[in-house]
Write an enzyme that holds these catalytic residues in place. Structure first.
Site, PDB file in Angstrom:
ATOM      1  N   SER B 151       9.021 -27.453   2.975  1.00 21.72           N
ATOM      2  CA  SER B 151      10.063 -26.490   2.464  1.00 21.72           C
ATOM      3  C   SER B 151      10.535 -25.834   3.746  1.00 21.72           C
ATOM      4  O   SER B 151      11.046 -26.372   4.661  1.00 21.72           O
ATOM      5  CB  SER B 151       9.378 -25.556   1.432  1.00 21.72           C
ATOM      6  OG  SER B 151      10.396 -24.984   0.665  1.00 21.72           O
ATOM      7  N   ASP B 317      11.044 -33.503  -6.961  1.00 25.73           N
ATOM      8  CA  ASP B 317      11.760 -32.491  -6.216  1.00 25.73           C
ATOM      9  C   ASP B 317      13.121 -32.246  -6.307  1.00 25.73           C
ATOM     10  O   ASP B 317      13.880 -32.997  -5.789  1.00 25.73           O
ATOM     11  CB  ASP B 317      11.098 -32.402  -4.680  1.00 25.73           C
ATOM     12  CG  ASP B 317      11.683 -30.891  -3.925  1.00 25.73           C
ATOM     13  OD1 ASP B 317      12.313 -30.253  -4.545  1.00 25.73           O
ATOM     14  OD2 ASP B 317      11.330 -30.906  -2.796  1.00 25.73           O
ATOM     15  N   HIS B 350       9.062 -29.633  -6.625  1.00 21.88           N
ATOM     16  CA  HIS B 350       9.006 -29.076  -4.816  1.00 21.88           C
ATOM     17  C   HIS B 350       7.644 -28.446  -4.787  1.00 21.88           C
ATOM     18  O   HIS B 350       7.132 -28.737  -3.469  1.00 21.88           O
ATOM     19  CB  HIS B 350       9.803 -27.850  -4.905  1.00 21.88           C
ATOM     20  CG  HIS B 350      10.005 -27.436  -3.508  1.00 21.88           C
ATOM     21  ND1 HIS B 350      10.248 -28.443  -2.498  1.00 21.88           N
ATOM     22  CD2 HIS B 350       9.684 -26.373  -2.963  1.00 21.88           C
ATOM     23  CE1 HIS B 350      10.269 -27.643  -1.136  1.00 21.88           C
ATOM     24  NE2 HIS B 350       9.919 -26.308  -1.635  1.00 21.88           N
TER      25      HIS B 350
END
Lengths: 373, 373
Positions: B151, B317, B350
């Site tokens: 991320s 995601d 995610h």
């Protein structure tokens, strides 16, 4: 009360009710604000009910009285459009719970002389439909040639033949679903928490002094607005483009066009919508699950209806994606109901049903003509 | 300052700087809080830097001092894990702008004796990386065997070889992107507006009396949290299941499990995170666009590096979808950099990179071993 608008008729009616609600309470009297276009024919076979979405209203094809903008579905409803007042008697009413003249949290409770605020009863999509049926009774409309809606309007349209299987001949459901998903509920809950976190909300009793929870409602609208657009559409429309000044400020002003756009969406929304109505209508949508109301079987909800169905989804709609429409079509086929389905291609995500989309007009036009043939 | 934690070493260092920032300001002194695990070998060839995500911290594999929970990536870092302190000298530092000991809006400005608050300079992902490089200089680390992040941590990892092409041998970028999209910016803007709408925010000057903008920060976290999960994952985990009382209340309490879960996510977050830090770090992410910093060419950013790259995305995601990783891989190949890529399947969206995912561990393990062979 009534006055002429561009070509619609602006009307509000007080029906005595009481309307028995899903939550156990009874609502009465029931105010319903509505617009009509065209005239009913002799045998009453040309009536179309249009259902509006979460933040929509009865001004489907007439200018909005406070914003002055054209009706929200002028591309679909009007002279020369698929839903033409020359052919149909068209009705669009403000859902109960809303704030454009129908009974809702902002309207005055005759029993107390004060706004209902959060004392307004929690309603459901089915309650909205039952209120519409009351209005049709009042107008002397027995059967609907068609009920049509997109998004939350589609939820009402789909609910109509489950509650009144003999009153609907054709049902058009666009960019909608048969039940609210966990993700749908989650986004709504964010919006409600944003409103309730605004100190001006004060448990909903903010009508007296005009200090309304604008900041919270604006944040709620911004979050929801993202779900109405596709990622690709946002990228095409804004990308990472900067505002006119064209250089990064390294600050917290709206540097990117998409920030400015979202802020504008939030600010303009609070001028035309009531925060408590937003709470009540999102709650109604979260409770929406047609199968649940029929022992867990969506097909069972449609066994009694003789209606024809038309389902339309958009390929970039991630709020109510195509899979949700397919679930409905499968259930309708299992129930033996005639149902056609088309997925349209659009870059605009969920909002596509409100925007320029000639294919959508052709689908609606063809389906309505097919029903009269 | 230092004390023993479970097996990490809790440390904070004040570096004189000044650190020249992308926005034009200079930050100095620069406090950096960090954890290390394992020991550096004789030739300094076993150093791994782990970069944390938006709301992460330096406690990658040691218990969090305020929540008591295990480190956020204990599944990846620790004895017997792919990143094993028996093999590597592992460093994880709190990014500047954050609130766990590194310089940020909540830390005291030595020039005034008051918290920086919104007077803290706006920073970028590259600024975070430059601060990490200062820390490495301080620790006598010349080269990184690997830099790894998921991320926002992946954004830092990917930035490392663009700023310091000679200091990185291997770069692992998980569930990340080379630039923040319009939709990414939009969601962040909603969160920032929610915080700034909280009357306790007061322009960021809320440290003195402890009345912090919890409600706004909680709404921001709730909105963001939805983007960390997949629609399918939410449906699997919660669906439309009701809370334990099992009947609808027809009210505004958390009837659905997903509502209760989201509210809990918001409330627990505000206990461990500073609202101003949330503003600064989301802003840094919005400004992130590696290609933009290299004349619009992502490939050009990597022409000078000799690093090997490993990209990993997750099929569910939708915050940083697989297409974003593919864009990076294409640019790396165009730049002649060795890059492997895998899309893993996971129901968790995610957040998958933080959760149990044996395939991810195998990929990281295999890539690191391949780099040492």
């Amino acid at each position: 009360m009534s006055d002429d608008s561009r070509f619609g008729l602006r009307r509000q009616v007080r029906l005595s009710g009481p309307l028995a609600l899903d939550g156990g309470a009874a609502l009465g009297p029931v105010d319903i604000a509505y617009e009509t276009y065209g005239a009913m024919n002799a045998d009453g076979s040309n009536v179309i009910l249009i259902c509006h979405a979460l933040t929509g209203d009865q001004y489907v094809a007439s200018d909005h009285p406070s914003t002055g903008k054209p009706g929200w579905w002028w591309r679909m409803v009007g002279p020369g459009k698929p839903v033409d007042p020359a052919d149909y008697f068209i009705i669009c009413s403000n859902v109960i719970g809303s704030c454009m003249g129908s009974s809702g949290p902002a309207s005055v409770d005759p029993a107390t002389g004060e706004p209902h605020a959060m004392r307004f009863p929690v309603i459901t999509i089915a309650d909205m439909v039952r209120a519409q049926a009351l209005l049709l009774d009042h107008l002397g409309v027995d059967r609907l040639c068609a009920v049509i809606g997109g998004s939350m309007g589609g939820m009402q349209a789909l609910t109509w033949p489950t509650l009144f299987p003999d009153r609907v001949e054709n049902c058009i459901v666009i960019a909608s679903t048969a039940r609210h998903s966990a993700q749908n509920i989650a986004f709504h809950e964010v919006g409600r928490q944003a409103i309730m976190a605004d100190p001006n909300w004060r448990g909903g009793d903010y009508y007296a002094d005009g200090r309304v929870p604008s900041a919270g409602l604006s944040v709620a609208r911004m979050a929801a607005h993202i779900t109405y657009l596709s990622e690709a559409g946002l990228t095409e429309k804004f990308g990472r483009r900067l505002q006119a000044r064209a250089t990064k400020t390294f600050g917290f002003d709206a540097d990117f066009q998409v920030e400015s756009y979202l802020r504008h969406q939030g600010l303009s929304f609070v001028e035309r919508f009531d925060a408590n109505s937003y709470l009540f209508i999102t709650r109604a949508m979260d409770y929406y699950d047609i199968a649940e109301d029929h022992g867990g079987s969506l097909a069972r909800a449609f066994t009694a209806t003789k209606a024809r169905f038309c389902l339309v989804s958009f390929d970039t709609d991630w709020l109510y994606p195509t899979t949700e429409s397919r679930i409905i079509v499968h259930a309708l086929h299992a129930a033996g109901a005639p149902a056609s389905f088309v997925e349209l291609s659009s870059p605009f995500g969920h909002d596509a049903f409100l925007l320029e989309c000639p294919e959508l007009n052709r689908v609606v036009d063809g389906f309505l003509k097919g029903g009269r043939a």
